[in-house]
Design a protein around this motif. Sequence first.
Motif, mmCIF file in Angstrom:
data_model
loop_
_atom_site.group_PDB
_atom_site.id
_atom_site.type_symbol
_atom_site.label_atom_id
_atom_site.label_comp_id
_atom_site.label_asym_id
_atom_site.label_seq_id
_atom_site.Cartn_x
_atom_site.Cartn_y
_atom_site.Cartn_z
ATOM 1 N N GLY A 1 64.425 60.043 60.035
ATOM 2 C CA GLY A 1 63.228 59.895 59.206
ATOM 3 C C GLY A 1 62.735 61.220 58.668
ATOM 4 O O GLY A 1 62.326 61.328 57.501
ATOM 5 N N ILE A 2 62.781 62.254 59.517
ATOM 6 C CA ILE A 2 62.348 63.576 59.064
ATOM 7 C C ILE A 2 63.310 64.121 58.014
ATOM 8 O O ILE A 2 62.887 64.746 57.032
ATOM 9 N N ASP A 3 64.609 63.870 58.191
ATOM 10 C CA ASP A 3 65.571 64.287 57.165
ATOM 11 C C ASP A 3 65.244 63.658 55.810
ATOM 12 O O ASP A 3 65.333 64.311 54.764
ATOM 13 N N ALA A 4 64.864 62.385 55.829
ATOM 14 C CA ALA A 4 64.487 61.709 54.583
ATOM 15 C C ALA A 4 63.176 62.257 54.028
ATOM 16 O O ALA A 4 63.000 62.373 52.804
ATOM 17 N N VAL B 1 54.747 63.397 59.257
ATOM 18 C CA VAL B 1 55.669 63.474 60.400
ATOM 19 C C VAL B 1 55.215 62.542 61.513
ATOM 20 O O VAL B 1 56.037 61.863 62.157
ATOM 21 N N ARG B 2 53.934 62.472 61.753
ATOM 22 C CA ARG B 2 53.419 61.574 62.780
ATOM 23 C C ARG B 2 53.741 60.122 62.452
ATOM 24 O O ARG B 2 54.117 59.328 63.335
ATOM 25 N N ARG B 3 53.635 59.759 61.177
ATOM 26 C CA ARG B 3 53.936 58.374 60.793
ATOM 27 C C ARG B 3 55.427 58.076 60.980
ATOM 28 O O ARG B 3 55.798 56.968 61.383
ATOM 29 N N VAL B 4 56.273 59.072 60.694
ATOM 30 C CA VAL B 4 57.709 58.897 60.946
ATOM 31 C C VAL B 4 57.942 58.656 62.435
ATOM 32 O O VAL B 4 58.711 57.770 62.834
ATOM 33 N N ALA B 5 57.290 59.440 63.276
ATOM 34 C CA ALA B 5 57.465 59.306 64.724
ATOM 35 C C ALA B 5 57.000 57.939 65.228
ATOM 36 O O ALA B 5 57.656 57.309 66.073
ATOM 37 N N GLU B 6 55.897 57.491 64.692
ATOM 38 C CA GLU B 6 55.391 56.184 65.090
ATOM 39 C C GLU B 6 56.302 55.071 64.580
ATOM 40 O O GLU B 6 56.519 54.057 65.264
ATOM 41 N N GLY B 7 56.870 55.260 63.374
ATOM 42 C CA GLY B 7 57.804 54.275 62.837
ATOM 43 C C GLY B 7 59.071 54.181 63.668
ATOM 44 O O GLY B 7 59.615 53.086 63.874
#
Length: 401
Positions: A211-214, A264-270
Amino acid sequence: MATREELEQRIIEAIDLHRDLILEVAETIRQNPEIAFQEYQASALLAASIQKFGYEVEKPIGGLETAFRASRHGRADGPIVAVLAEYDALPGIGHGCGHNLIAASGLAAAIGLSAVMDEIAGIFEVIGCPAEEAGGGKIVLQQAGVFDDVDAALMVHHAGHQTGVGTRYPEGTCLAVTELTFEYFGKPAHAAADPQNGINALNAVIALFTGIDALRQHVPMETRIHGIITHGGDAPNIVPHYAAARFYVRAATLEDLGRVLEKVRRVAEGAALMTGAEVEIEQGVTCYDVRPSYVIGRRYLERMRQVGMEIRWEHTGRGMYSTDLGNISHRIPVATGSFAISPEPIPGHSQQVVEAAGSPFGQEQLLKVAKAMALTAFDLLTDPELLAQAKAEHAHWPPSG
């Protein structure tokens, strides 16, 4: 009553007179590297050396054992100008960032100003700042009120083969950074016999990285996001019930950093939602972007030329690094003189820096830049207009033009 030129000459002569002591302190610290918050020998040596020149030393300060403040009062009230000394080393490398030279520059400036403080107003301080490389020592000191009364601060830092100082935006600026720790909690199960009963925390960490890569496609160009997996499971035949990762998130400004962190937090939660795991996110120390004083920088550059430094400065714009000096620069005007320790380019945080920081060339450059810094501190103490202009610039950031 001594003239201004005579006082300036006294500063230079005092540093020259005690050059052996300054270089001995620099080399002793280089040969005995101590990492963040463990700089017991370096801080004790530096504080004791400065104290010999009539400074009142307070140690420890700000709740940090290896921090100190050395103060020398002038003949009357006036501004408070500080030089910031760093002395922590890098794990496994030693003084691969040249902090032994930064420490010695504080001693040199203290020696220089000790020769004139009885005839000028104000207070000159050297503040010993632990843990620049890890832990944000200056941030801890700021939160403890150590910088509350300081009007302006100065530093030096090696710049490989370059010498100069930022005099126009965005020179001298750098990235704000914060550390994020992600812990994912799943459910263990036999990876072959009943994987359907497990919740794979490692899959969540992998989804986090993906997700972070995207996300990198949709953040400002100067954003940097880089991390590692710190725990990926216990055995291949067990569905990982716990996995963790650490990331640094960097952005051009504190405001940009806040916006990127939310993404980034939303990616982590996703990632947690995708895998059924639970996530805990811990945010560490945040270093602000540096806001250098170009008003002070221009005077600093004049002083560098005056003491015979060859200016070789590449106008590269914002630096792709981060430092706890940024937090101080958001509070008061700050300028850092950058100086060459090698005639040729060398990589940062390297054995080449360790060696150059003890070389005859690097030592001579240290003495010169310390003179320039001491003279700039003298200017801030004795030139009210210079300090007023620096404060006005600081209050209206970023500068125009």
